[in-house]
Design a protein around this motif. Structure first.
Motif: not given
Length: 520
Positions: A170-171, A174-175, A177, A181, A190, A194, A202, A206
């Protein structure tokens, strides 16, 4: 990594995300409050901080230009900002770009990116040799050499996901995104992570974003169905019924018909707690993979594919642009979604390219907005009187993908393939190619009259991909009449022109709208 793990990557073409919200009537006071979310004494400091987040010096220059033309900016603030504005103007001329936290010449950045690309290619080859440690090492090295390298970050996320490290995956996603995005593959993956981490709300957000961008995406639809089934059986903790209903509604509104060839399935079999990667195929389609049944709790993970000769398009989180056209002296018509995420706005003069301060006068359904730009001298466009029929040739003008294909005005031509009806949100259906940045631009017939406002791609869950949308000009005209006192549209003539002449006529009235995005 387990020996069964395989993945590749390729380019995913980006589309703009459109949203539909309630009618908003923005007063000057409300706009001022919105723009002044940051205290005045800190606005210049905050501006420089945003400039340093830009991907290119050109974006930072535009950000400062918007600030300098904003009517809410005081003379004291302009004086304080002027030295940095001049710095970024020169940096833009030198074509400086940001890589991680460092600013460098574009040529140097290109070399680093090429090194990272090579390392990713080598990592793929290492996978084929089952050298998983070597694969991880090369991907991490690529992300260090070029910190903004989306493919390496994405593949590191895939690797973490396959190893069951969903927090780590996820980290990484997220980077991704932050750089892209509106990337459907990243949004989908993602969301899967989640769900695995029990962040259900969340995940739905998404998937909703992904479905709005690509209503036919098979991986997203598959995952929504899987989530609904999984959530209904989940007891510890119990999933909120409202989230299940949202996922169900989203699923029924999509047009996809199952997992695609470019998908993998994460499953947990009863005999093992380790996640498994299983390729999925579409029935009847030739493939070298083995068709495998999806586990009952299987979630599809999207691959990020890179097509030869293309590049991954990343979105700026600081500045953006759209299109519009003049309907009255100093008044510009555009889409609401173009201006809805703006902290401040400017309009680029079609005469000499200078940035001019602007503000929003009013917004309303369906995706319409009026802007005021007192210093704009461009002439109003001619407005159509009769609605065009199906099959009518039309021309769209606008500023699509400015950071990729250049900042100049672009035109595309096609026909009206469908007339307004409920299924297409009462808009014209077009085969005219439209892209992010086209939104708000004029759609005209061969007389040079505007017959519609381009609204890019779908903001309806039931819309079919491959077409553009345009709001009929009669609906937009009623909106303008409500907010511009005594408005009398320019009527134009019935004489048909050749298309270059249409372009030359309407280009004088078509403007680029530049926005400074609100900080998230």
């Amino acid at each position: 990594m387990a020996p069964q793990q395989r993945w590749t990557y390729s380019v995913l073409t980006m589309m703009g995300l459109l949203t539909s919200t309630a009618v908003i009537a923005m007063s000057d006071q409300a706009q001022a409050q919105s723009r002044k979310a940051v205290p005045a004494k800190d606005r210049v400091k905050a501006l420089e901080s945003k400039a340093k987040q830009c991907r290119t010096a050109e974006e930072a220059r535009i950000l400062y230009g918007i600030f300098m033309t904003d009517e809410e900016t005081t003379e004291e603030e302009r004086e304080k900002a002027q030295p940095r504005f001049e710095y970024w103007t020169q940096a833009a001329k030198d074509e400086l770009v940001r890589v991680g936290t460092k600013w460098m010449a574009k040529s140097e950045s290109d070399k680093l990116k090429a090194e990272a690309d090579t390392l990713v290619d080598e990592a793929i080859q290492s996978l084929k040799l089952n050298d998983f440690d070597g694969t991880d090492l090369k991907l991490k090295k690529a992300s260090i050499i070029y910190p903004d390298h989306l493919p390496s970050l994405y593949l590191l996320g895939i690797g973490a996901c396959l190893n069951g490290n969903y927090d780590g995956a996820e980290k990484q996603f997220t980077q991704c995104l932050l750089r892209s995005p509106s990337n459907v593959a990243v949004l989908n993956n993602t969301a899967v992570c989640e769900v695995k981490s029990r962040k259900y709300s969340e995940a739905i957000i998404h998937w909703e974003a992904a479905a709005n961008i690509d209503p036919e995406n098979p991986e997203v639809k598959h995952n929504l169905a899987t989530f609904v089934s999984f959530a209904a059986k989940q007891t510890t903790p119990k999933v909120d019924r409202k989230l299940i209903d949202r996922a169900t509604t989203l699923f029924t509104g999509m047009n996809a018909k199952g997992p695609a060839d470019s998908a993998f399935v994460i499953s947990s079999e009863t005999k093992s707690t380790e996640p498994k990667l299983t390729p999925k195929t579409t029935p009847g389609r030739r493939t070298t993979r083995t068709t495998t049944k999806v586990a009952k709790d299987g979630f599809v993970i999207s691959k990020l594919e890179r097509a030869q000769g293309t590049a991954i398009v990343e979105e700026s989180q600081v500045v953006g642009n759209g299109s519009g056209f003049v309907v009255a002296p100093g008044v510009v018509l555009t889409n609401r979604h173009v201006v809805s995420g703006a902290q401040s706005l400017s309009i680029q003069s079609p005469e000499d390219g200078t940035l001019l301060g602007a503000k929003v006068l009013a917004t309303a359904d369906p995706d319409l907005a009026l802007m005021e730009c007192k210093d704009l001298k461009a002439p109003p466009a001619a407005i159509g009187i009769t609605a065009p029929g199906r099959g009518t040739e039309v021309l769209a003008l606008g500023f699509p993908m400015a950071s990729v294909v250049g900042k100049g005005l672009k035109t595309t031509r096609g026909i009206i393939t469908g007339l307004p009806e409920k299924a297409n949100s009462n808009m014209f259906l077009l085969d005219v190619p439209v892209n992010p940045g086209n939104s708000g631009g004029p759609l005209c017939d061969q007389t040079g009259r505007v017959v519609g406002i381009v609204t890019a791609k779908t903001f309806s869950d039931t819309f079919v991909q491959g077409y553009g949308l345009a709001i009929p000009i009669d609906e937009a005209s009623r909106f303008v009449s409500m907010h511009v006192k005594g408005w009398q549209p320019v009527s134009g003539t019935d004489t048909k022109l050749d298309w270059p002449a249409v372009d030359a006529s309407l280009s004088k009235s078509t403007v680029m709208i530049l926005i400074s995005k609100k900080s998230k």
